[in-house]
Structure formats: structure tokens, C-alpha cells
Design a protein around this motif. Structure first.
Motif, PDB file in Angstrom:
ATOM      1  N   GLY A 110       0.816  -1.211   0.000  1.00 42.17           N
ATOM      2  CA  GLY A 110       0.000   0.000   0.000  1.00 42.17           C
ATOM      3  C   GLY A 110       0.843   1.251   0.000  1.00 42.17           C
ATOM      4  N   GLY A 111       2.019   1.156   0.600  1.00 38.63           N
ATOM      5  CA  GLY A 111       2.888   2.325   0.645  1.00 38.63           C
ATOM      6  C   GLY A 111       4.141   1.994   1.431  1.00 38.63           C
ATOM      7  N   TRP A 112       5.272   2.357   0.861  1.00 41.29           N
ATOM      8  CA  TRP A 112       6.537   2.025   1.504  1.00 41.29           C
ATOM      9  C   TRP A 112       6.761   2.854   2.763  1.00 41.29           C
ATOM     10  CZ3 TRP A 112      10.073  -1.185   2.611  1.00 41.29           C
ATOM     11  CH2 TRP A 112      11.249  -0.738   3.206  1.00 41.29           C
ATOM     12  N   ARG A 113       6.465   4.157   2.632  1.00 40.19           N
ATOM     13  CA  ARG A 113       6.811   5.075   3.703  1.00 40.19           C
ATOM     14  C   ARG A 113       6.119   4.715   5.025  1.00 40.19           C
ATOM     15  NH1 ARG A 113       6.173  11.073   3.018  1.00 40.19           N
ATOM     16  NH2 ARG A 113       4.907  10.350   1.289  1.00 40.19           N
ATOM     17  N   MET A 114       4.837   4.404   4.901  1.00 37.74           N
ATOM     18  CA  MET A 114       4.069   4.052   6.105  1.00 37.74           C
ATOM     19  C   MET A 114       4.700   2.848   6.803  1.00 37.74           C
ATOM     20  SD  MET A 114       0.718   4.664   7.360  1.00 37.74           S
ATOM     21  CE  MET A 114      -0.589   3.819   8.176  1.00 37.74           C
ATOM     22  N   ALA A 115       5.093   1.852   5.995  1.00 36.81           N
ATOM     23  CA  ALA A 115       5.684   0.641   6.572  1.00 36.81           C
ATOM     24  C   ALA A 115       7.003   0.970   7.264  1.00 36.81           C
ATOM     25  CB  ALA A 115       5.897  -0.401   5.471  1.00 36.81           C
ATOM     26  N   GLU A 116       7.835   1.755   6.581  1.00 37.49           N
ATOM     27  CA  GLU A 116       9.153   2.063   7.133  1.00 37.49           C
ATOM     28  C   GLU A 116       9.044   2.932   8.390  1.00 37.49           C
ATOM     29  OE1 GLU A 116      11.878   4.680   4.881  1.00 37.49           O
ATOM     30  OE2 GLU A 116      13.347   3.059   5.088  1.00 37.49           O
ATOM     31  N   GLN A 117       8.177   3.948   8.310  1.00 38.41           N
ATOM     32  CA  GLN A 117       8.031   4.842   9.461  1.00 38.41           C
ATOM     33  C   GLN A 117       7.474   4.115  10.679  1.00 38.41           C
ATOM     34  OE1 GLN A 117       5.590   8.021   7.989  1.00 38.41           O
ATOM     35  NE2 GLN A 117       7.317   9.110   7.064  1.00 38.41           N
ATOM     36  N   ALA A 118       6.545   3.210  10.409  1.00 36.16           N
ATOM     37  CA  ALA A 118       5.961   2.476  11.528  1.00 36.16           C
ATOM     38  C   ALA A 118       7.023   1.621  12.203  1.00 36.16           C
ATOM     39  CB  ALA A 118       4.798   1.613  11.046  1.00 36.16           C
ATOM     40  N   CYS A 119       7.865   0.961  11.401  1.00 40.90           N
ATOM     41  CA  CYS A 119       8.953   0.164  11.983  1.00 40.90           C
ATOM     42  C   CYS A 119       9.868   1.042  12.823  1.00 40.90           C
ATOM     43  CB  CYS A 119       9.767  -0.511  10.884  1.00 40.90           C
ATOM     44  SG  CYS A 119       8.936  -1.929  10.187  1.00 40.90           S
ATOM     45  N   ARG A 120      10.280   2.154  12.231  1.00 40.14           N
ATOM     46  CA  ARG A 120      11.226   3.030  12.942  1.00 40.14           C
ATOM     47  C   ARG A 120      10.649   3.554  14.246  1.00 40.14           C
ATOM     48  NH1 ARG A 120      13.856   6.184   7.820  1.00 40.14           N
ATOM     49  NH2 ARG A 120      15.223   4.432   7.223  1.00 40.14           N
ATOM     50  N   ALA A 121       9.356   3.865  14.205  1.00 40.54           N
ATOM     51  CA  ALA A 121       8.724   4.417  15.410  1.00 40.54           C
ATOM     52  C   ALA A 121       8.846   3.451  16.574  1.00 40.54           C
ATOM     53  CB  ALA A 121       7.265   4.732  15.131  1.00 40.54           C
ATOM     54  N   TYR A 122       8.919   2.157  16.290  1.00 40.05           N
ATOM     55  CA  TYR A 122       9.021   1.175  17.367  1.00 40.05           C
ATOM     56  C   TYR A 122      10.429   0.593  17.481  1.00 40.05           C
ATOM     57  CZ  TYR A 122       3.991   1.582  17.347  1.00 40.05           C
ATOM     58  OH  TYR A 122       2.716   2.089  17.410  1.00 40.05           O
ATOM     59  N   GLY A 123      11.401   1.260  16.820  1.00 43.52           N
ATOM     60  CA  GLY A 123      12.791   0.850  16.962  1.00 43.52           C
ATOM     61  C   GLY A 123      13.208  -0.311  16.074  1.00 43.52           C
ATOM     62  N   TYR A 124      12.516  -0.515  14.973  1.00 40.91           N
ATOM     63  CA  TYR A 124      12.887  -1.586  14.039  1.00 40.91           C
ATOM     64  C   TYR A 124      13.345  -0.971  12.723  1.00 40.91           C
ATOM     65  CZ  TYR A 124      10.424  -4.929  17.072  1.00 40.91           C
ATOM     66  OH  TYR A 124      10.010  -5.702  18.125  1.00 40.91           O
ATOM     67  N   GLU A 125      14.168  -1.684  11.979  1.00 39.23           N
ATOM     68  CA  GLU A 125      14.589  -1.240  10.653  1.00 39.23           C
ATOM     69  C   GLU A 125      14.217  -2.345   9.662  1.00 39.23           C
ATOM     70  OE1 GLU A 125      15.514   1.711   8.476  1.00 39.23           O
ATOM     71  OE2 GLU A 125      15.955   1.989  10.622  1.00 39.23           O
ATOM     72  N   VAL A 126      13.577  -1.972   8.567  1.00 38.19           N
ATOM     73  CA  VAL A 126      13.174  -2.986   7.592  1.00 38.19           C
ATOM     74  C   VAL A 126      14.418  -3.574   6.926  1.00 38.19           C
ATOM     75  CG1 VAL A 126      11.748  -3.474   5.574  1.00 38.19           C
ATOM     76  CG2 VAL A 126      11.082  -1.672   7.141  1.00 38.19           C
ATOM     77  N   ASP A 127      14.366  -4.850   6.652  1.00 36.58           N
ATOM     78  CA  ASP A 127      15.463  -5.541   5.997  1.00 36.58           C
ATOM     79  C   ASP A 127      15.849  -4.818   4.695  1.00 36.58           C
ATOM     80  OD1 ASP A 127      16.875  -8.353   6.146  1.00 36.58           O
ATOM     81  OD2 ASP A 127      16.374  -7.970   4.025  1.00 36.58           O
ATOM     82  N   PRO A 128      17.166  -4.610   4.455  1.00 32.97           N
ATOM     83  CA  PRO A 128      17.595  -3.842   3.268  1.00 32.97           C
ATOM     84  C   PRO A 128      17.084  -4.422   1.946  1.00 32.97           C
ATOM     85  CG  PRO A 128      19.458  -4.302   4.713  1.00 32.97           C
ATOM     86  CD  PRO A 128      18.290  -5.008   5.302  1.00 32.97           C
ATOM     87  N   SER A 129      16.981  -5.750   1.869  1.00 38.52           N
ATOM     88  CA  SER A 129      16.540  -6.335   0.586  1.00 38.52           C
ATOM     89  C   SER A 129      15.071  -5.980   0.314  1.00 38.52           C
ATOM     90  CB  SER A 129      16.737  -7.856   0.601  1.00 38.52           C
ATOM     91  OG  SER A 129      15.896  -8.426   1.568  1.00 38.52           O
ATOM     92  N   VAL A 130      14.288  -5.943   1.370  1.00 41.67           N
ATOM     93  CA  VAL A 130      12.883  -5.558   1.198  1.00 41.67           C
ATOM     94  C   VAL A 130      12.815  -4.091   0.775  1.00 41.67           C
ATOM     95  CG1 VAL A 130      10.659  -5.279   2.361  1.00 41.67           C
ATOM     96  CG2 VAL A 130      12.122  -7.238   2.912  1.00 41.67           C
TER      97      VAL A 130
END
Lengths: 759, 250
Positions: A110-130
């Protein structure tokens, strides 16, 4: 294909449903209405209690951290994760979105930014390949929309004129007919889709090519669904043979949808009469008793309470907690005059007792005057005890949607498996009014949002000049709104198509496009102030309205006063007409809702002062509610205003939240349930569409703000859904507390006078 | 004590407010019309804004009836309670309202402190099912102290209601240290015993929700320091009333 092929259908009454996909026909021929009371119900089994205890502790762990865990490697999908369990010893119904309970997945489709920001907000980083896939190789729905948005659309969105648009994540609102999987099995559903594909013909217009590709995707999704079930050790290619399988098959179907899509609202549909057929058959065969029947329902509901999507903290702030809108519609009447109330309707509602109250699933009673009294009483008793139910007018919806519709999100009806909806959030109607007072410029930034609005004459605001400009502003905003929605849904179909949910619809699905408005009572009262009061605008150095002064009283919406209620009606008609003049994507039918969810607080924050005396930043009332404290004649007169709003132009629903202190409904529990039932009957018989019922003291809410740890299960209804009160932001809590609570005095202490007869 | 009247022209009520659904103002669910204007000045009043005879809003009796009719559509067995202020200050339009409600088959109640003309009250009784009779104090001097008026007429009005056999609920706002003495309880008990049409006594705990209204009206609230009655206080006072059952009065 029936009898010999499907022993699972033994003892079911045959009909057209055997030859074609037709769940409604199956239900009508096979269900048993139940007119009795709740005395047959069982409590939770030990297994259920142990499982729910485990879930409760997992959820409290989650509450303290925001999320329990996030899988940052695997991208959301039906088969993306291996099987997950909570406690295999106790789980009767299995299946989790990921391989661990409450572990959330990323859904960048649905959207990359939302996914990435949500991860970061909780201290996670999305896998680089994804990250690489979704930023370099794969376009998302969000990218698609922003590729085509015009400047005008971006501006309207940024200023909160058109708000809550589903352009950064899944649009949701689509309800698969999950029952089909249980009744027919996946193999039969695939065969039907293949047949549809063959019948499409060879005229390869753009529409046909797109539809062929969609059906192809649907079939793949059904295959994935079967594969996912296999990983749990189930073969769901064939129909469910008993109640446990029916619940399990149905849940797998919903689960697959919730693995693939992260729409704000993902309703479950309308399943109780359907499941009841299986449960009653098993009970008749001696394979199931009441305790086990309740266990099946409890365990399904536990799973639904564990559904999670990964959101940003801002999203949670807007929507108050972590809602998923797993809406289940219960009750209503069949077209043949029998109530669609079954024992399983009671069993579903009973989960508020066996498992305690909870905002999810969003239990929605389809109310008809003709529902059995015992059922009405049971619902109203639960409402008075838990504030966890909402009611919608089946007598109003049935003539439009038939007797097998479901409720999407909060108040939106659609024929199950036959209609889908393009969700369109809402326009801030108060801002539209302010545009008309400010030459089309935003009242806060001063930027022009719609062109061609003439300046107003100096001095007192004149009703007719304001209405002229308001009409033009509505016209311009509706054009922009429809265009924006057309962009969003084109892209969502293209990049984030609901393969599985649409596989569980008829191929020739009917499409609705659900538009909405927020701030109706602000606008009605403002127009009333201009017409019946004496309103002057105070303008800042830029010539923008900064505040308003008014020297006279004016009638307010919410008191059954036709002078102002008729203005609310006129505004809705005007808006709906303006929408209907534009071309809608895929020939969808435009519908309209008066609904805010909890965002009435955020909308208010972004909106300048209004002519009704509301100051800049103050919250709107929720949904179609009167403004706080302005309904001064008590609830019945407030309801009169609500029932004036025309459902025929608001087919997507009109939300009303009614809050009352327990003592105002009567002295005893049964008094309260009786009056509540009476009230809902009356409200609906007079055309009310929806009512959320909160029976609670303001003092309880204030105490819960101070001591949230003491109230983990305190649930209240907000516009169209329920939330855990303690998950609301401080501002939202305050807004709820400031709402009108009908009745506030303590009951007197009664001393009956007994007399001995004089001789 | 005057028998003043608030307004009014025929067919027009001076209304303070309307509560379309209440379960506290009479039997069952009530549609309550709070009228404007009161001759008493109770120190504990929680609605001081209803005192003045020229406040509130004028409303046609027929408009009030329209609202009542709507409310009956939602709650078919809803009753009408005319309250105040003091309804006896507007006897003519009150009579029209009550008579019209009665003609519709609506259960009617009059919530009064009894501070008005007996003729007016007796006339109204023809259309009233139950009178909610607020007795601030039975002791004459205490009554003057609390309300600014004596209770002679009030007590004779109560007798007039009783004589005509119209059901009465006596209501008493219980204010600790003010009207909750054993002596006052005994006087109330005797009063209740005397009037056979009294079917119930409601003891209403005094509350301070009116304080802010006094402040807004620029008045000094006399009971700033009075404590709120707890359940025990209510229970104690009630029990003093309740021993009446073993005695016989004729």
C-alpha cells in the motif's frame, strides 16, 4: 455435484445453492430462528479460559511496548509465514497472521513510507533487501497515487479539506464472503472463477483485459489460501464437514485476507446464522454440546481480538488505539419475515461475558422492530453492562440491501459477496463553509483551495450570500473529491488489489464509492446562526475570518427544531447531488456517510473558528451528533434531529453516539434494558439509521483517566466503533468526557409508605 | 407569601427548559417541562436560574405538546411531568398543557413545592395523576430559614390534594445539619401519616451541582460548607420515617 460429491452437505436442505455459489439461499433454506432467551448459554471452557489468559498477558506485554514484535524480513502475504500458535494445547481454532502471536508484519504494497516509518517508530529497521525491492523495483499503491495527483489534490489533502484518504496504505472496507470457503471448499470456488473467466469472451477491451487479470489473481489467491491451510494441517479444498471445520475454514479465509491486506476496516461479515446451521446439525447428531459450541465461538473471537496491523503512532492517535474494525453484523430479519436471530447470535454476543468486553470484534446488531423480544432484551442488557454494542436499522437497510448484507467498518451496508466498496473517508464540511466565507482560501494558511468564490459584502453575514458561495464551494470540492477518489482507487486496484477478498465476491460485482462528510452539526449550527442570529466575521490582516461575533440566540441542531434541522438536511442533499454529477471510477455508485470515527478531534484541531461560536481548534461532534452541550432538550429531541437526516442520500450511513448515565435509564438492570430497547425501537421506527449506546458515568471515565491500569477492559462506543477508553489520547478522552451525557442526578432514596387499614 | 403569577397570555408558557427523557421525575419515563419563575428562594436550590419571572423563554403550549407527541413516538408510555420553578405560578397555560396531555391518555405529574393558590392547584388536580410534593421542611421556622417563606399555605395545599384523593409522592431534599434532625423526621412522619394519598417519600440527597449557577448569577451560595449526605445519613433519616407502618391513623 451435490449429494454424491459432498457428504459434508448431508442433511442440508437442497436448493439452487447446490448448483451455484449462493450462500444466502443455503442459509434461508437451512437455518433455525431462535425466539427464546439467553438461559441456554454456557460459560467458557477451561481451555478457552487458559488460552484467553495467555492472550491477555501477551496483550499487556504489547501495551507496554506499543508492539510485541515486528517481522521486518518477510513481506505481508497469504503464504509469507509458517504456521503460528498461541498455545496448541488449548487452541481449538488455529491460525495467526505471522508465526507468533501479536507479531506484526510489514505491508509495503500500500505504501513504503508508512511501513518504514511504523517500523522506525518502534525501533525496528526494515530488511535492506525488502527496502530495495519496494523503493527500486516495485511501485506501491502510494507511489501510484502520488504519480498522478494534481497540485490541487495535494493542497486539499495537506490542508485537511479532504482527509483520511486511503492513499498511503490499504483501503480496506471490502468484505469477502468468507462463508463461501466453509460451504463450498476452495476447489469449487476456483472452478466457478475459471468458468467466469471462460465466459468473459474475446472482446479484449481495456475493461475485459483488466478483469481477466483480476480473476487470474483471484484464483491464485484461492490456491494460496488452500496452501496456507495445509501448513496448519488442514485440507480446505473440500467443504467443511462439521461446525469446528466450518468455523476453522471461515477463519482461515478471513485470516488470509488479513495477511494480505491492512485496510483500516476489515469486517468479518454476517456469519452467525450461517455457523448456527453447522452447530445445530452437530448438536442434533450428538457430536457437540453447548459448552463446546460456545468454545468454538469464543475461540474464533479470541483470534479476531488478536488481529493486528502495523501502523504509525500518528495513525493510532487519529483512530484512538489500534482499531481493526472486525465488524460482525448480528440479527436482522429475513425477507420471508423470520428473524435471522439464532442461538449462535446469542453465542457471539455472549463472548462479551465469557471473555469480557472488548472493542473487537465490532459487534453490530441489525435491529428490526420485529426482532424477538428476548433477543432485544439480551442485547440491551449487554449494552447497559458493557457499552460494547452498536445498533443499525435493519428495517431501513433491508429494502435496499436485501437480507444478506454486512456492515463494513462502522455503518456501511453492502450485499455480502455481491457489492464492494471504494472507501473515500470524508470531507471536512466546516472547512468548506469557511472556504465560502474566505474567497476559496483556507482560513488558516490563506492558500486558495478552490477558485471562483466571490468576496462577501461587508457587515453582518447574509444568509443568502453565504449560501450562494457555500453552494459553489460544495460544487468545487465535490469535483475535486471525486477526481481524487478516482485516482486512489485506480491505483489501489492496480498495485494493491484485494485478490482473495475479491475471489470471495461474485465476478460481476457491484461497486459503491463511499464518500463522507465530517462536521455536519458545526455547519448546520453555523448556517442557523447566520440566518437567525446576527453574525459578523472578525477578519485578520490577511482578510481571513479569525473569529465571529453573534449578538442573538439561534436554534441549534439536536433539539428537534425544524428551522435548523432542515438546514442539515439541505446540506446533505446538496453534497450528494454535487457528487452525483461526476464520473466515478468503474461506474461505481456514489454513496455518502456522516461519520467521523474518532477524528472529530483532529478535524477540529485543524479548523478555524466557525460562525456557530465554536473557537479555532475545538473538536467537532462525532458523526452526525449535535455539538456538545447544545442539545438542551434531552435525548429524545436530539434523536428527532437525527431521524430527520435523509438515509436515501446517506446510504453509507449516519452515525449517532448516544451516551447516558446508568441511573438515567432506570433503577434496575431490567428497567434499563427495557427502556433502552424501547428507545432503540422508537429511534429506528422513526427512521434513525445507527446508534452507538454508551451507558456509563462521567465520573468513571474521569477515574479511568487518572488510573488507566484499573480499567484495561473499559470499552466505549465512539462514532461507529468501540475503543478501549484508556487507549485514547488525553485530548480524545477529554472530548469524550465533555460530550453530553444524558441524565446526571443521583436517584432518590425511596421510602414506600405502608399503611395498615383503619377499622 | 404572595400568590404571584409569572406571565402569561393564554396558550403561552414561560419555560426554563425541557428534558425529554427522565426517570427521576415521577413514575416510569417522563417528559419534563421545567417552568420559569418561583416564589421561594431556597438556599440549597440547584436551579436558581428558574427563580426570576421574566427569564426563560416563551413557548406555545402547542409547541410543547408537539415535543411531547414526538417523545411518545419514541417511548410510547412516557408520562408528562410539569416542574419548575414553580408551576403554580403559571396556572392557566399549565392547565391547558395538562388537560391536553390527559386527553391524549398521557400519565401526568405535577412537581410542586405547593407554594401557590389553592384554587389554582385544585383546578389543576382534575388533570393530574400524581403530585410530587416537595416538602423543604415541616417545621415552620426552619422552613422560613431555608426558603424565605413560611409553609402555612403549603401545608393547607397538601391537605387539599389529600382531601381529593390524588396520589402524592412527598419529596425531601436532605441537607445534613439543616433539615435532617430527628425532630424534623418526626414532623415529616406525622405529616405523611396524616395524608392518606401519600404513597411514597423520596429522600433526595442534597448535592452541590447548583453552586456554579449561583456564582454565575452573582449570588453568594449560603450552603458552601454543608457536607453531602452519605448513604448512612439517608438510611438513618429514612428509617425514622419508616416506623410508621405499625400505627394506624384515621
Amino acid at each position: 455435484m451435490c449429494d454424491s460429491r459432498y457428504p459434508a452437505w448431508d442433511s442440508f436442505a437442497r436448493g439452487p445453492w447446490c448448483e451455484r455459489i449462493d450462500v444466502r439461499d443455503f442459509i434461508i433454506r437451512n437455518y433455525t430462528p431462535y425466539e427464546g432467551d439467553e438461559s441456554f448459554l454456557s460459560g467458557p471452557t477451561d481451555r478457552t479460559k487458559r488460552l484467553w489468559d495467555r492472550c491477555s498477558s501477551l496483550m499487556s506485554e504489547e501495551r507496554s511496548r506499543g508492539v510485541r514484535d515486528i517481522d521486518t524480513k518477510h513481506v505481508a502475504g497469504i503464504t509469507a509465514f509458517g504456521p503460528g500458535y498461541i498455545d496448541p494445547e488449548c487452541e481449538v481454532i488455529v491460525g495467526l497472521q505471522t508465526d507468533e502471536p501479536l507479531k506484526r508484519m510489514i505491508n509495503p504494497w500500500g505504501g513504503w513510507r508508512m511501513a518504514e516509518q511504523a517500523c522506525r517508530a518502534y525501533g525496528y529497521e526494515v530488511d535492506p533487501s525488502v527496502r530495495e525491492i519496494f523503493t527500486r523495483f516495485r511501485r506501491t499503491h502510494n507511489d501510484g497515487v502520488y504519480a498522478v495527483y494534481t497540485d490541487e489534490m495535494r493542497k486539499a489533502r495537506r490542508h485537511g479539506l479532504i482527509t483520511g484518504l486511503p492513499d498511503t496504505y490499504g483501503r480496506g472496507r471490502i468484505i469477502g464472503d468468507y462463508r463461501r470457503v466453509a460451504l463450498y471448499g476452495v476447489r469449487r470456488l476456483i472452478a466457478a472463477k475459471q468458468e467466469d473467466l471462460r465466459e468473459l469472451g474475446s472482446d479484449m477491451s481495456e475493461e475485459t483485459v483488466r478483469l481477466r487479470e483480476e480473476i487470474f489473481d483471484q484464483i491464485q489467491a484461492l490456491n494460496d489460501l488452500a496452501l496456507m491451510a495445509t501448513s496448519y494441517g488442514y485440507d480446505i479444498s473440500e467443504p467443511a464437514r462439521n461446525a469446528r471445520e466450518a468455523v476453522q475454514w471461515l477463519y482461515f479465509a478471513y485470516l488470509a485476507a488479513a495477511k494480505e491486506q491492512n485496510g483500516a476496516a476489515m469486517s468479518l461479515g454476517r456469519n452467525t446464522a450461517f455457523l448456527d446451521i453447522y452447530i445445530e446439525r452437530d448438536i442434533a447428531r450428538g457430536d457437540l454440546d453447548e459448552a463446546r459450541a460456545q468454545e468454538l465461538v469464543d475461540q474464533l473471537v479470541i483470534k479476531l481480538r488478536m488481529i493486528r496491523h502495523l501502523r504509525t503512532p500518528e495513525y493510532n492517535e487519529l483512530f484512538a488505539g489500534d482499531p481493526t474494525w472486525v465488524t460482525e453484523a448480528i440479527g436482522g430479519m429475513a425477507l420471508d419475515g423470520r428473524p435471522l436471530v439464532t442461538k449462535t447470535s446469542f453465542r457471539f454476543l455472549n463472548t462479551l461475558r465469557t471473555l469480557g468486553s472488548s472493542p473487537e470484534p465490532n459487534l453490530t446488531v441489525l435491529w428490526s422492530e420485529r426482532l424477538p423480544d428476548a433477543f432485544k432484551r439480551f442485547c440491551c442488557t449487554l449494552s447497559a453492562d458493557t457499552s460494547s454494542l452498536q445498533y443499525e436499522n435493519d428495517d431501513l437497510m433491508r429494502p435496499v440491501f436485501g437480507d444478506d448484507y454486512s456492515i463494513s467498518c462502522c455503518v456501511s451496508a453492502m450485499k455480502t459477496g455481491k457489492q464492494m466498496q471504494y472507501f473515500g473517508a470524508r470531507v471536512n464540511l466546516a472547512k468548506v463553509l469557511l472556504l465560502s466565507l474566505n474567497c476559496g482560501r483556507d482560513e488558516i494558511s490563506g492558500e486558495e483551495l478552490v477558485p471562483g468564490i466571490a468576496p462577501l459584502p461587508e457587515g453582518q453575514l447574509s444568509y443568502s450570500s453565504v449560501m450562494d458561495r457555500f453552494r459553489s464551494a460544495v460544487e468545487a470540492v465535490c469535483r475535486l473529491y471525486v477526481d481524487t477518489m478516482n485516482c486512489i482507487h485506480y491505483m489501489h486496484d492496480k498495485y494493491h488489489y484485494e485478490r482473495l477478498q475479491m475471489a470471495l465476491h461474485d465476478t460481476d460485482v457491484e461497486r459503491l464509492m463511499a464518500f463522507g462528510v465530517a462536521g455536519l452539526s458545526v455547519v448546520a449550527d453555523s448556517l442557523s446562526a447566520i440566518r437567525y442570529g446576527r453574525v459578523h466575521a472578525l477578519r485578520d490582516s490577511r482578510g481571513l475570518t479569525a473569529d465571529f461575533i453573534n449578538e442573538m440566540d439561534f436554534p441549534c441542531y439536536g433539539n428537534g427544531d425544524d428551522r435548523v434541522d432542515s438546514m442539515a438536511v439541505e446540506v446533505l442533499r446538496m453534497f450528494h447531488e454535487a457528487l452525483s454529477r461526476h464520473r466515478v471510477y468503474r461506474q461505481a455508485t456514489p454513496t455518502l456517510s456522516v461519520l467521523t470515527i474518532t477524528s472529530n478531534v483532529v478535524y477540529g484541531k485543524k479548523t478555524g473558528a466557525t460562525p456557530d461560536g465554536r473557537k479555532q481548534g475545538q473538536p467537532f461532534a462525532p458523526g452526525a451528533n449535535p455539538m456538545h452541550g447544545r442539545e438542551t432538550n434531552g435525548p429524545l429531541m436530539a434523536m428527532k434531529s437525527l431521524t430527520r437526516l435523509p438515509y436515501e442520500v446517506c446510504r453509507d450511513g449516519i452515525s449517532y453516539t448516544f451516551s447516558v448515565v446508568p441511573s438515567a435509564l432506570g433503577e434496575t438492570r431490567s428497567d434499563r434494558a427495557a427502556l433502552l430497547s424501547n428507545l432503540i425501537d422508537g429511534y429506528m421506527a422513526n427512521g434513525g439509521h445507527h446508534i452507538n449506546v454508551n451507558v456509563i458515568d462521567r465520573a468513571t471515565l474521569l477515574d479511568a483517566m487518572e488510573h488507566p491500569e484499573m480499567y484495561p477492559g473499559l470499552t466505549i462506543r465512539v462514532s461507529g466503533y468501540a475503543v478501549a477508553f484508556t487507549k485514547l489520547t488525553k485530548e480524545q478522552q477529554l472530548e469524550v468526557v465533555q460530550r453530553t451525557f444524558h441524565g446526571s442526578l443521583a436517584r432518590p432514596h425511596q421510602v414506600p409508605v405502608r399503611r395498615r387499614e383503619a377499622v | 407569601m404572595g400568590a404571584r403569577r409569572t406571565v402569561a397570555e393564554k396558550g403561552i408558557l414561560r419555560v426554563n427548559s425541557i428534558e425529554s427523557m427522565s426517570t427521576l421525575d415521577g413514575p416510569g419515563v417522563r417528559f419534563v417541562v421545567f417552568l420559569q419563575g418561583c416564589p421561594m428562594r431556597c438556599k440549597f436550590c440547584h436551579n436558581p436560574e428558574t427563580w426570576s419571572c421574566d427569564g426563560g423563554q416563551l413557548a406555545l403550549v402547542e409547541d410543547v405538546l408537539d415535543k411531547l407527541d414526538w417523545s411518545r413516538r419514541l417511548v410510547p408510555n412516557i408520562g408528562l411531568t410539569v416542574s419548575g420553578g414553580e408551576p403554580l405560578m403559571q396556572p392557566e397555560p399549565c392547565l391547558e398543557l395538562l388537560a391536553a396531555a390527559k386527553a391524549r391518555g398521557v400519565h401526568t405529574a405535577l412537581d410542586t413545592s405547593g407554594c401557590g393558590r389553592e384554587d389554582d392547584l385544585v383546578e389543576l388536580l382534575r388533570f393530574i395523576d400524581v403530585v410530587l410534593f416537595d416538602v423543604k421542611a415541616v417545621d415552620r421556622r426552619l422552613h422560613i430559614d431555608i426558603t424565605g417563606t413560611d409553609n402555612d399555605r403549603i401545608l393547607s395545599n397538601m391537605a387539599a390534594v389529600s382531601d381529593r384523593g390524588v396520589e402524592m409522592w412527598v419529596r425531601r431534599v436532605l441537607i445534613p445539619g439543616v433539615n435532617d434532625s430527628a425532630d424534623e423526621a418526626e414532623r415529616l412522619r406525622a405529616l405523611v401519616a396524616r395524608h392518606r394519598s401519600i404513597s411514597k417519600v423520596d429522600i433526595i440527597p442534597y448535592h452541590r451541582m447548583g453552586v456554579e449557577k449561583w456564582r454565575r448569577l452573582g449570588k453568594v451560595y449560603p450552603y458552601e460548607d454543608v457536607e453531602l449526605p452519605g448513604p448512612e445519613a439517608l438510611e438513618r433519616f429514612s428509617s425514622l420515617l419508616d416506623d410508621s407502618e405499625c400505627r394506624t391513623w384515621v
